[in-house]
Scaffold this active site. Structure first.
Site, short mmCIF file in Angstrom:
data_model
loop_
_atom_site.label_atom_id
_atom_site.label_comp_id
_atom_site.label_asym_id
_atom_site.label_seq_id
_atom_site.Cartn_x
_atom_site.Cartn_y
_atom_site.Cartn_z
N SER A 174 -13.34 -7.71 4.43
CA SER A 174 -13.08 -7.55 2.99
C SER A 174 -14.22 -6.75 2.39
O SER A 174 -15.33 -6.73 2.94
CB SER A 174 -13.06 -8.93 2.32
OG SER A 174 -13.09 -8.80 0.92
N TYR B 159 -16.56 -17.13 0.28
CA TYR B 159 -15.68 -16.15 0.95
C TYR B 159 -16.50 -14.96 1.45
O TYR B 159 -16.34 -14.51 2.58
CB TYR B 159 -14.60 -15.69 -0.03
CG TYR B 159 -13.63 -14.68 0.52
CD1 TYR B 159 -12.77 -15.00 1.56
CD2 TYR B 159 -13.57 -13.38 -0.01
CE1 TYR B 159 -11.87 -14.05 2.07
CE2 TYR B 159 -12.68 -12.44 0.48
CZ TYR B 159 -11.83 -12.79 1.52
OH TYR B 159 -10.95 -11.86 2.01
N1 LIG Z 1 -5.07 -9.13 -0.12
C1 LIG Z 1 -6.32 -8.87 -0.41
O1 LIG Z 1 -6.65 -8.53 -1.56
C2 LIG Z 1 -7.38 -8.95 0.67
C3 LIG Z 1 -8.59 -8.29 0.42
C4 LIG Z 1 -9.57 -8.31 1.39
C5 LIG Z 1 -9.36 -8.98 2.58
N2 LIG Z 1 -8.19 -9.65 2.79
C6 LIG Z 1 -8.04 -10.32 4.09
O2 LIG Z 1 -6.87 -9.86 4.73
C7 LIG Z 1 -6.37 -10.83 5.63
C8 LIG Z 1 -4.88 -11.00 5.41
O3 LIG Z 1 -4.65 -11.45 4.11
P1 LIG Z 1 -3.40 -11.00 3.22
O4 LIG Z 1 -3.93 -10.29 2.05
O5 LIG Z 1 -2.37 -10.36 4.06
O6 LIG Z 1 -2.94 -12.43 2.66
P2 LIG Z 1 -1.68 -13.35 3.02
O7 LIG Z 1 -0.41 -12.67 2.70
O8 LIG Z 1 -1.99 -14.67 2.35
O9 LIG Z 1 -1.77 -13.52 4.61
C9 LIG Z 1 -2.71 -14.35 5.24
C10 LIG Z 1 -2.18 -14.74 6.59
O10 LIG Z 1 -3.17 -15.55 7.26
C11 LIG Z 1 -2.50 -16.67 7.78
N3 LIG Z 1 -3.37 -17.80 8.04
C12 LIG Z 1 -4.14 -18.53 7.19
N4 LIG Z 1 -4.76 -19.52 7.85
C13 LIG Z 1 -4.39 -19.42 9.16
C14 LIG Z 1 -4.67 -20.14 10.33
N5 LIG Z 1 -5.47 -21.22 10.33
N6 LIG Z 1 -4.12 -19.74 11.51
C15 LIG Z 1 -3.29 -18.67 11.55
N7 LIG Z 1 -2.94 -17.96 10.45
C16 LIG Z 1 -3.49 -18.34 9.28
C17 LIG Z 1 -1.42 -16.99 6.77
O11 LIG Z 1 -0.47 -17.85 7.38
P3 LIG Z 1 0.38 -18.99 6.62
O12 LIG Z 1 1.59 -18.30 6.10
O13 LIG Z 1 0.67 -19.98 7.68
O14 LIG Z 1 -0.51 -19.54 5.54
C18 LIG Z 1 -0.90 -15.59 6.51
O15 LIG Z 1 -0.05 -15.18 7.54
C19 LIG Z 1 -7.21 -12.09 5.38
O16 LIG Z 1 -8.19 -12.21 6.39
C20 LIG Z 1 -7.86 -11.82 4.03
O17 LIG Z 1 -9.09 -12.51 3.89
C21 LIG Z 1 -7.20 -9.64 1.87
#
Ligand SMILES: NC(=O)c1ccc[n+]([C@@H]2O[C@H](COP(=O)([O-])OP(=O)(O)OC[C@H]3O[C@@H](n4cnc5c(N)ncnc54)[C@H](OP(=O)(O)O)[C@@H]3O)[C@@H](O)[C@H]2O)c1
Length: 278
Positions: A133, A146
């Site tokens: 991130s 975070y």
């Molecule tokens: N969107 C943003 O603004 C943003 C910015 C910077 C970084 N990120 C990073 O990008 C990555 C993906 O996030 P996203 O934005 O795509 O959000 P998201 O739509 O909430 O996706 C997160 C995914 O991680 C899974 N997850 C959470 N805990 C887990 C566990 N213990 N084991 C396996 N899977 C797990 C969730 O599964 P469930 O459906 O089972 O909960 C979901 O599939 C994350 O690492 C996040 O920190 C996001």
């Protein structure tokens, strides 16, 4: 032989989009998620194996890797994408919340890497992408926990890139800015935690933070499309991309600012931007 990718957190957001991107580019995809029984889209695609993987469980990780290898015979790329956010003052979180975030965002990444790396070493090739991130590059308000988890993974990535180079394994990080996935709704905040002073302050700072992010995205004139992150992940796997990669107009703007001035000046500038004036 086709290339195979294993991706964590494919139930939504970047993980699901990355799974579709790799599949559309002719890769075999081990699309892992905590609740595969709920998945209705990825399991309809050719060469996609949807299987259970909870990054907090050794047994679950072992099983997913073994099932994936049984089906496709190799893992050429590993995308450590699973993770979640949490916005609150450090004091507002319970100790359990802090440990849980590290268990997923940091130890989860290590756990999956440790399971897959021996196979990549046998193949003498492979690429690991850790999704971090922009909060892994800089301190932002209400993101201390975070940020700490994502900085840890940036450091892990840089060291691993060096450690595993002699084995023909590339390790890189992709650091997104703010994108409209389920990230915000899935965040484990605790605005009710802490004393009255902290609660009032977190409300004010939180509202101000959202305004600033919105302003930055408007300034860039681009809508942040999560597909951009899936494309970046794929690009980092198939090209000689560097170890650290940024994606998103807001993240790029902040990184450019960060690189253009001494670190303390950047911190002062961010404070000025992110701390409400009254
Ligand atoms: N969107 C943003 O603004 C943003 C910015 C910077 C970084 N990120 C990073 O990008 C990555 C993906 O996030 P996203 O934005 O795509 O959000 P998201 O739509 O909430 O996706 C997160 C995914 O991680 C899974 N997850 C959470 N805990 C887990 C566990 N213990 N084991 C396996 N899977 C797990 C969730 O599964 P469930 O459906 O089972 O909960 C979901 O599939 C994350 O690492 C996040 O920190 C996001």
């Amino acid at each position: 032989m086709k290339n195979t990718v294993l991706i964590t957190g494919c139930s939504s957001g970047f993980g699901k989009l990355a799974a579709k991107k790799f599949q559309s580019e002719g890769w075999n995809v081990i699309a892992t998620m905590r609740s595969p029984e709920k998945e209705a889209e990825l399991n309809k695609l050719d060469n996609v194996l949807v299987t259970a993987l909870d990054v907090t469980s050794n047994e679950s990780v072992k099983n997913a890797v073994s099932v994936g290898l049984e089906r496709f015979g190799r893992i050429d790329a590993l995308i450590n994408n699973a993770g979640y956010g949490g916005h609150s003052f450090l004091e507002q979180f319970t100790e359990e919340q802090i440990y849980a975030m590290f268990e997923t965002n940091v130890f989860g990444v290590m756990r999956v890497c440790r399971e897959v790396l021996p196979y990549m070493r046998k193949q003498k090739s492979g690429t690991v992408i850790n999704v971090t991130s922009m909060a892994g590059y800089m301190g932002l308000t209400l993101t201390s926990t975070y940020s700490a988890s994502k900085w840890a993974v940036e450091g892990l990535t840089e060291s691993m890139a060096m450690e595993y180079k002699p084995f023909g394994i590339k390790v890189k990080a992709v650091a997104p800015g703010a994108f409209g996935t389920n990230f915000v709704s899935a965040s484990d905040n605790n605005f009710e935690g802490g004393d009255e002073e902290i609660r009032e302050s977190s409300e004010k700072i939180g509202a101000h933070f959202l305004t600033v992010v919105e302003q930055m995205q408007n300034q860039s004139g681009k809508v942040a499309d999560p597909q951009e992150v899936a494309e970046k992940i794929f690009e980092c796997v198939i090209t000689d991309a560097p170890v650290h990669n940024i994606v998103g107009a807001d993240a790029e703007m902040l990184k450019t600012m960060m690189d253009s001035m001494p670190r303390q000046q950047f911190i002062d500038t961010l404070e000025d931007l992110l701390l409400p004036k009254n």
